[in-house]
Scaffold this motif. Structure first.
Motif, PDB file in Angstrom:
ATOM      1  N   ASP A  36      31.980  37.820  42.545  1.00 12.59           N
ATOM      2  CA  ASP A  36      32.567  37.737  41.210  1.00 12.59           C
ATOM      3  C   ASP A  36      33.702  36.716  41.209  1.00 12.59           C
ATOM      4  OD1 ASP A  36      30.868  39.728  40.391  1.00 12.59           O
ATOM      5  OD2 ASP A  36      32.306  41.337  40.842  1.00 12.59           O
ATOM      6  N   GLY A  37      33.945  36.111  40.063  1.00 18.13           N
ATOM      7  CA  GLY A  37      35.029  35.144  39.945  1.00 18.13           C
ATOM      8  C   GLY A  37      36.388  35.816  39.920  1.00 18.13           C
ATOM      9  N   LEU A  38      37.436  35.021  40.132  1.00 14.72           N
ATOM     10  CA  LEU A  38      38.799  35.547  40.090  1.00 14.72           C
ATOM     11  C   LEU A  38      39.318  35.556  38.659  1.00 14.72           C
ATOM     12  CD1 LEU A  38      40.397  33.618  43.089  1.00 14.72           C
ATOM     13  CD2 LEU A  38      39.676  35.988  43.045  1.00 14.72           C
ATOM     14  N   SER A  39      40.133  36.545  38.357  1.00 14.19           N
ATOM     15  CA  SER A  39      40.777  36.564  37.047  1.00 14.19           C
ATOM     16  C   SER A  39      41.947  35.581  37.071  1.00 14.19           C
ATOM     17  CB  SER A  39      41.267  37.971  36.715  1.00 14.19           C
ATOM     18  OG  SER A  39      42.343  38.315  37.561  1.00 14.19           O
ATOM     19  N   VAL A  40      42.546  35.364  35.913  1.00 17.04           N
ATOM     20  CA  VAL A  40      43.679  34.439  35.831  1.00 17.04           C
ATOM     21  C   VAL A  40      44.844  34.961  36.655  1.00 17.04           C
ATOM     22  CG1 VAL A  40      45.350  33.409  34.261  1.00 17.04           C
ATOM     23  CG2 VAL A  40      42.966  33.587  33.583  1.00 17.04           C
ATOM     24  N   ASN A  42      44.748  36.976  39.301  1.00 18.23           N
ATOM     25  CA  ASN A  42      44.426  36.829  40.721  1.00 18.23           C
ATOM     26  C   ASN A  42      44.559  35.378  41.169  1.00 18.23           C
ATOM     27  OD1 ASN A  42      43.886  39.519  40.958  1.00 18.23           O
ATOM     28  ND2 ASN A  42      41.672  39.300  40.778  1.00 18.23           N
ATOM     29  N   THR A  43      44.108  34.439  40.348  1.00 22.15           N
ATOM     30  CA  THR A  43      44.189  33.025  40.696  1.00 22.15           C
ATOM     31  C   THR A  43      45.635  32.572  40.801  1.00 22.15           C
ATOM     32  OG1 THR A  43      42.090  32.637  39.564  1.00 22.15           O
ATOM     33  CG2 THR A  43      43.456  30.718  40.029  1.00 22.15           C
ATOM     34  N   LEU A  44      46.464  32.946  39.821  1.00 22.68           N
ATOM     35  CA  LEU A  44      47.880  32.572  39.871  1.00 22.68           C
ATOM     36  C   LEU A  44      48.587  33.213  41.066  1.00 22.68           C
ATOM     37  CD1 LEU A  44      48.876  32.685  36.106  1.00 22.68           C
ATOM     38  CD2 LEU A  44      48.593  30.672  37.553  1.00 22.68           C
ATOM     39  N   LEU A  46      47.227  34.081  43.930  1.00 25.45           N
ATOM     40  CA  LEU A  46      46.733  33.521  45.183  1.00 25.45           C
ATOM     41  C   LEU A  46      47.179  32.090  45.401  1.00 25.45           C
ATOM     42  CD1 LEU A  46      44.889  34.040  47.631  1.00 25.45           C
ATOM     43  CD2 LEU A  46      43.001  33.171  46.266  1.00 25.45           C
ATOM     44  N   TYR A  47      47.168  31.270  44.360  1.00 20.11           N
ATOM     45  CA  TYR A  47      47.421  29.839  44.531  1.00 20.11           C
ATOM     46  C   TYR A  47      48.816  29.397  44.080  1.00 20.11           C
ATOM     47  CZ  TYR A  47      42.479  29.535  45.487  1.00 20.11           C
ATOM     48  OH  TYR A  47      41.237  29.708  46.040  1.00 20.11           O
TER      49      TYR A  47
END
Length: 84
Positions: A36-40, A42-44, A46-47
């Protein structure tokens, strides 16, 4: 001479780009099972947040350990040392 060299370099670059294009990107390979893709959030996290926190932890440890060392080169390097 320069125009011919530029044409050869441009043609070579174009051929390399065409050969490296993802020709079979739409077909799945064996064992390719994306999750599954990352949510916004989760992305913020993580990165953006994780590297900032990691940087702050490393910088904090460096400052604390340098302050407690006896090495004269690790602290107060811009000002002459005075007696403590």
């Amino acid at each position: 001479m320069n125009a011919k060299r530029a044409g050869v370099v441009s043609a070579g670059t174009l051929l390399m780009l065409l050969m490296s294009s993802p020709a079979f990107a739409l077909t799945r390979d064996d064992g390719d099972d994306p999750g599954d893709g990352l949510s916004v959030i989760n992305t913020l996290g993580l990165y953006v947040a994780a590297p900032i926190v990691l940087f702050l932890v490393i910088a904090g440890l460096t400052m604390v350990l340098a302050r407690n060392s006896d090495n004269a080169r690790t602290h107060d390097t811009h000002y002459p040392r005075t007696s403590r």
